[in-house]
Design an enzyme around this catalytic site. Sequence first.
Site, mmCIF file in Angstrom:
data_model
loop_
_atom_site.group_PDB
_atom_site.id
_atom_site.type_symbol
_atom_site.label_atom_id
_atom_site.label_comp_id
_atom_site.label_asym_id
_atom_site.label_seq_id
_atom_site.Cartn_x
_atom_site.Cartn_y
_atom_site.Cartn_z
ATOM 1 N N GLY B 90 0.871 -1.172 0.000
ATOM 2 C CA GLY B 90 0.000 0.000 0.000
ATOM 3 C C GLY B 90 0.900 1.211 0.000
ATOM 4 N N SER B 122 5.702 -5.562 -1.231
ATOM 5 C CA SER B 122 5.758 -4.143 -1.619
ATOM 6 C C SER B 122 6.125 -3.249 -0.419
ATOM 7 C CB SER B 122 4.434 -3.766 -2.278
ATOM 8 O OG SER B 122 4.519 -2.522 -2.900
ATOM 9 N N ALA B 123 5.233 -2.403 0.047
ATOM 10 C CA ALA B 123 5.543 -1.545 1.198
ATOM 11 C C ALA B 123 5.943 -2.374 2.420
ATOM 12 C CB ALA B 123 4.346 -0.648 1.536
ATOM 13 N N HIS B 159 8.736 -3.062 -6.950
ATOM 14 C CA HIS B 159 8.148 -2.748 -8.272
ATOM 15 C C HIS B 159 9.174 -2.057 -9.166
ATOM 16 C CE1 HIS B 159 4.037 -3.550 -6.739
ATOM 17 N NE2 HIS B 159 4.362 -2.835 -5.674
ATOM 18 N N GLU B 194 9.002 -6.967 -10.249
ATOM 19 C CA GLU B 194 7.790 -7.717 -9.886
ATOM 20 C C GLU B 194 7.952 -9.183 -10.263
ATOM 21 O OE1 GLU B 194 4.580 -5.621 -11.781
ATOM 22 O OE2 GLU B 194 4.621 -4.005 -10.297
#
Lengths: 236, 236
Positions: B90, B122-123, B159, B194
Amino acid sequence: MVNCLLASTSTIFGSTYLDYLFDSLEQLFQNTDEVVFIPYARPGGISHDEYTKIAKKGFKNINKSIVGLNTFENPIEAIKKAKGIFTGGGNSFVLVNGLYQNGVIPILKDKINSGTPYLGTSAGSNIAGPTIKTTNDMPIVYPPSFDSLGIIPFNINPHYLDPDPNSTHKGETRETRIKEFHEFNNTPVIGLREGSWIRVQNEETTLQGSQLNARIFEKGKDAYEIPEGTSLKFLR
Amino acid sequence: MVNCLLASTSTIFGSTYLDYLFDSLEQLFQNTDEVVFIPYARPGGISHDEYTKIAKKGFKNINKSIVGLNTFENPIEAIKKAKGIFTGGGNSFVLVNGLYQNGVIPILKDKINSGTPYLGTSAGSNIAGPTIKTTNDMPIVYPPSFDSLGIIPFNINPHYLDPDPNSTHKGETRETRIKEFHEFNNTPVIGLREGSWIRVQNEETTLQGSQLNARIFEKGKDAYEIPEGTSLKFLR
């Protein structure tokens, strides 16, 4: 009586530095031969002096001289005396950090609000909004605050990019990021495409440049497009 | 004795949530049926409960139950008792802000360092590095610090995107942004595409996933590629 030009980018594709803005800059800076340059955003990490050289070269085309804010012993006094100010792009976090470190935020705000002609490009435009919370930049330094000048009542997202319908990338689109901003903030945002600028003059705020639309994001509304020439006075 | 999996993304193109990681997650969480989910990053601004539902659905495929950290009265105690932890992606600023607000950074760090299986996407991977200064996210909230967990001695850029040679856009490429980071910071950075992830287990740290290279950025060196399977122990 603000008199400023806030551009999405300093350079458009296939052109040279500031080239597409020369006519507008001649008009903006018509009453001064010298412009104080704020090089704090350090694009690509270049030094203040290197960056000032680039700005100098650009402004030579409109016969104006540029003097780097970093060359003054007292930057607050330098801004106080400036007859024109230009903040170049680069990293918004580094820029805002430099502004805070040098204590120039209040005087810069006063000067622009009292009519000193101001040019911002990219990060230099970003800081004209209330916060830098809609920058695209990487947070490579931790500034004392994300609050910026608040010359205009809305935030700018410079270098605005439309989603690529063919992308296989799963990172957030620019539109998604700005929508996330509105989950935590109320300030409207203008997605300013490269080639567009905002002109604030004679109590008017207008979208200008390259016959491009801009994309407007208001909390609780779907994003929408506005054409070049639209007054932005409604956006607050 | 860290045991964690740090993925660039939760979802790869053309696939469903976490799908490409199921085999690895069964192995990672083999000793627990319940995983505590940290939903603070709120992708797209969704609520903690909505986000936890998504994680629950994903983990159902490997027969593990998920419980949202937000549902505990005392999140510090909840993490202390957790047998497995997952932090979803997020917005990294919102995530780190949530971690600080709830006072869970020290306990989360201790738990991961003492071997509790940890998944980040991700985050949630980003925070495993020393700082979030190489996030791609918009700074929509101002956290008390950019410092994060420091489980690994280098920063992640999730990413990771290669420059598009046909682009007419003048905004900075990802590589330019990371190079700017190194003008102000010494920490090495891994650009994690990714489909890639980092596996820390049995004192080893390895690049894994999808036969992809990762891109390594070290201060003062040209960026370079490493293939899947490379040990990352040298990167500090």
